[in-house]
Design a protein around this motif. Structure first.
Motif, short mmCIF file in Angstrom:
data_model
loop_
_atom_site.label_atom_id
_atom_site.label_comp_id
_atom_site.label_asym_id
_atom_site.label_seq_id
_atom_site.Cartn_x
_atom_site.Cartn_y
_atom_site.Cartn_z
N LEU A 156 58.13 61.16 26.30
CA LEU A 156 58.08 60.23 25.07
C LEU A 156 56.89 59.57 24.96
CD1 LEU A 156 59.71 59.07 22.59
CD2 LEU A 156 60.17 56.95 24.13
N GLY A 157 56.24 59.91 23.64
CA GLY A 157 54.69 59.13 23.55
C GLY A 157 54.66 58.50 22.12
N TYR A 158 53.79 57.75 22.18
CA TYR A 158 53.65 56.83 20.67
C TYR A 158 52.47 57.68 20.19
CZ TYR A 158 52.31 52.89 17.88
OH TYR A 158 52.32 52.07 16.41
N ARG A 159 52.84 58.36 19.04
CA ARG A 159 51.82 59.10 18.29
C ARG A 159 51.31 58.52 17.29
NH1 ARG A 159 54.74 65.08 18.12
NH2 ARG A 159 54.54 65.41 20.45
N GLN A 160 50.04 58.61 16.88
CA GLN A 160 49.33 58.08 15.86
C GLN A 160 48.48 59.12 15.23
OE1 GLN A 160 47.50 54.28 18.10
NE2 GLN A 160 48.11 53.48 16.08
N ALA A 161 48.49 59.15 13.87
CA ALA A 161 47.65 60.29 13.24
C ALA A 161 46.53 59.75 12.62
CB ALA A 161 48.50 60.71 12.02
N ASP A 162 45.28 60.50 12.85
CA ASP A 162 44.05 60.18 12.10
C ASP A 162 43.52 59.06 12.72
OD1 ASP A 162 44.21 62.80 11.11
OD2 ASP A 162 45.24 61.95 9.32
N ILE A 163 43.19 58.63 13.91
CA ILE A 163 42.63 57.48 14.46
C ILE A 163 41.36 57.76 15.33
CG2 ILE A 163 44.86 56.07 14.60
CD1 ILE A 163 44.87 56.46 17.56
N ASN A 164 40.49 56.87 15.25
CA ASN A 164 39.17 57.02 16.02
C ASN A 164 38.87 55.69 16.67
OD1 ASN A 164 38.00 55.51 13.91
ND2 ASN A 164 37.03 57.08 13.14
N TYR A 165 39.69 54.55 16.68
CA TYR A 165 39.21 53.25 17.36
C TYR A 165 39.03 53.32 18.70
CZ TYR A 165 44.30 52.47 18.13
OH TYR A 165 45.61 52.23 18.58
N ILE A 166 39.65 54.17 19.65
CA ILE A 166 39.63 54.34 20.69
C ILE A 166 38.17 54.78 21.22
CG2 ILE A 166 40.58 55.45 22.77
CD1 ILE A 166 43.29 56.03 21.41
N GLU A 167 37.72 55.80 20.51
CA GLU A 167 36.43 56.45 20.56
C GLU A 167 35.51 55.17 20.16
OE1 GLU A 167 39.24 59.80 20.73
OE2 GLU A 167 39.08 58.09 19.37
N GLN A 168 35.65 54.69 19.09
CA GLN A 168 34.71 53.61 18.56
C GLN A 168 34.37 52.58 19.45
OE1 GLN A 168 36.48 52.19 14.67
NE2 GLN A 168 34.92 53.69 13.72
N VAL A 169 35.39 52.42 20.14
CA VAL A 169 35.02 51.03 21.30
C VAL A 169 34.71 51.74 22.61
CG1 VAL A 169 36.45 49.34 22.75
CG2 VAL A 169 36.71 49.74 20.24
N ASN A 170 35.04 52.90 23.06
CA ASN A 170 35.32 53.43 24.47
C ASN A 170 34.01 54.60 24.52
OD1 ASN A 170 36.96 51.70 26.03
ND2 ASN A 170 38.54 52.63 24.52
N PHE A 171 33.49 55.13 23.69
CA PHE A 171 32.48 55.98 23.63
C PHE A 171 31.34 55.59 24.64
CE2 PHE A 171 32.80 59.80 20.34
CZ PHE A 171 33.91 60.19 21.14
#
Length: 567
Positions: A294-309
């Motif tokens: 079971l996972g929490y699915r989100q479509a079309d996001i990039n906030y994880i990369e914006q912060v953690n790249f």
């Protein structure tokens, strides 16, 4: 059908409903009536999507900013921003009025309220105005939604009890907050932890015994509640019941604890037996991995990369990223299976990331990592001082590392590109290692007992398949050594998946582990292009026994609830 979260709150549902009313030329001042809301299958479907969006999303933990992972509140990570919310946990500077305590409490009680409202209001939903063939389809869907809602309510309680211990059990009462403790349903205030855990297990048993949700192998959608996830929730709840930290009625190695370990063993092997030798790929969190239950699915996001790249990437938001610690990096063994401090391991301090457990470079971006940014520009990561991603840059890594796990390096953040993402709430490797833990506690490393497989065989599945390490031989470890190896394996396998904080609590070692300093790798470049690597202390951490549980929000303590000890 792939299911991804796009609706984030009940308000967004009501906005959609209001817009629908306008399209139907309904009077604006009539609003959305109960009859309209609870007798329209489209609106009910949207309501359930909203309930699903209340599941835990570790990419945006409650009380933190988006992309500020909770792993930085453990020995896994450090946030590059010294004022990040997560740092207040590391310094011990949090209390009963901080968002860390109140936001989680409010989120999950609000979600329980939504579940109870839905279950109460849909008791009388008949869809009488619909054509008989469609009506039966809608009624079948409604029954499925009601079962999903009951699972979600149990999951929300689990998220509460693992943080706060015993909480207020509201039953089926439709109550928005805890302010009315005079209500007969709340006259006893907080229930015991055991009572809360047993409530969760009873709800799971109702769904399991009556086969009310399809199992994953029956075509259930990973993005929606399913029967396998129900079993996983029951297993994880028993895991807390087996812990003296949570359950005062058990002690380590007691007969009472072994009763719980047997329950854990039976459930875990029921879940994982058909999957144990066919693990999916490590680190696929885009919604396509068969590893996820079971996972929490989100479509079309990039906030994880914006912060953690890495900070040298184009398009990043320089507010601080999640940086893996040297503590975590040191835990990854050499490919020959030896720890890096073993004189026979072959570890080279001048090339510290060579010939390591394969999960290291799947989880951590190191100095010298290949980085195929935007899928067009291949470059080398430079975390050394003076480098493009260096430790001395503003909001650059504090540890010498960046997070690789969860990242989609193909995204061009300058163009606003985004991709699908899935936070792992339950996955099969967790069930396998829980099974191994239970088997070892009951029968030791090499004896089957009533387990289908030995603890050693089970542990080998992640060690070999995900780590690329040699097989651990039977009879090569004592029970105590196997216990420590399983704990080490969980540290590595589930890095940054929001497991570590709760594992060390249930094992009763949080005060020891989380009060230790975290370390960095200080990196400088020589004139000939080689590097000097020096392990150095980065930060003292503060953790004491009372922090095993979050404080109850002060507002509700003022209204009569008992505060957790020490707060």
């Amino acid at each position: 059908m792939k299911h991804y979260i796009k609706i984030s709150s009940i308000l967004s549902v009501l906005i959609l409903l209001f817009a629908a009313c306008q399209e139907l030329d309904m009077e604006q001042d009539t609003g959305i009536t109960d009859d309209l809301m609870w007798n329209n299958p489209t609106y009910i479907d949207r309501y359930i999507v909203d309930l699903i969006s209340e599941m835990p999303n570790g990419f945006a933990p409650e009380g933190f900013s988006e992309g500020e992972l909770f792993g930085s509140a453990t020995d896994e990570g450090e946030n590059a921003n010294p004022s990040a919310s997560v740092q207040s946990i590391n310094s011990g500077n949090w209390n009963s009025v901080s968002p860390i305590a109140s936001d989680n409490w409010n989120k999950y009680y609000s979600a329980i309220y939504k579940v109870n409202l839905f279950l109460e209001e849909t008791q009388s939903t008949t869809y009488e105005t619909f054509e008989p063939g469609n009506r039966q389809v809608f009624l079948n869907n409604l029954a499925s939604y009601q079962n999903e809602a009951r699972f979600l309510r149990a999951l929300f309680y689990y998220e509460l009890v693992k943080r706060y211990g015993g909480v207020v059990l509201v039953g089926d009462n439709v109550v928005q907050d805890m302010s009315d403790l005079s209500n007969s349903a709340f006259s006893e205030g907080r229930a015991s932890f055991e009572a809360c855990a047993n409530y969760i297990i009873d709800e799971c048993d109702y769904l399991i015994d009556n086969e009310l949700l399809p199992l994953l192998d029956e075509g259930a959608d990973q993005g929606r509640p399913n029967g396998t996830a129900v079993k996983a929730l029951k297993c994880k709840t028993y895991l807390l019941l087996a812990s003296p930290t949570y359950n005062s009625s058990v002690t380590e190695g007691s007969a009472a604890q072994n009763v719980y370990w047997k329950e854990i063993l039976d459930i875990a092997q029921d879940i994982a037996f058909d999957r144990v030798f066919t693990f999916g790929s490590y680190d696929q969190f885009d919604g396509s991995s068969p590893e996820i239950i079971l996972g929490y699915r989100q479509a079309d996001i990039n906030y994880i990369e914006q912060v953690n790249f890495p900070v040298g990437s184009e398009g990043v938001i320089t507010t601080g990223s999640t940086n893996p610690t040297q503590n975590l990096v040191d835990a990854y063994r050499m490919l020959n299976g030896k720890k890096i401090d073993d004189p026979d391991s072959g570890y080279d301090p001048a090339n510290p990331y060579v010939n390591r457990d394969e999960r290291l470079l799947h989880t951590v971006i190191v100095n010298g990592s290949n980085w195929d940014e935007r899928n067009t520009e291949s470059r080398i990561i430079e975390t050394f001082k003076g480098g493009r991603d260096g430790m001395d840059r503003a909001y650059g890594t504090k540890t010498g590392y960046y997070l690789r796990k969860f990242m989609d390096p193909t995204l061009d953040l300058r163009q606003g590109q985004a991709s699908n993402r899935e936070w792992p709430i339950f996955r099969f490797a967790d069930m396998v290692l829980i099974w191994a833990e239970a088997a070892n506690e009951l029968y030791g490393p090499s004896t089957l007992g009533e387990s289908y497989l030995t603890a050693t065989t089970l542990l080998n599945q992640t060690v070999e398949r995900h780590g690329g390490l040699p097989e651990i031989m039977l009879n090569s470890m004592s029970k105590e050594e196997m216990r420590e190896r399983i704990r080490e394996e969980r540290f590595i396998e589930f890095a940054f998946e929001d497991q570590r904080a709760w594992d060390v609590r249930r094992w009763g070692i949080a005060a020891d582990v989380l009060s230790q300093p975290v370390y960095k790798m200080d990196i400088t470049q020589n004139a000939n292009g080689s590097y000097n690597y020096q392990k150095m202390e980065l930060e003292e951490r503060y953790f004491e026994q009372r922090m095993n549980f979050y404080p109850i929000p002060q507002r509700d303590v003022n209204n009569g609830l008992t505060q957790n000890m020490g707060w």
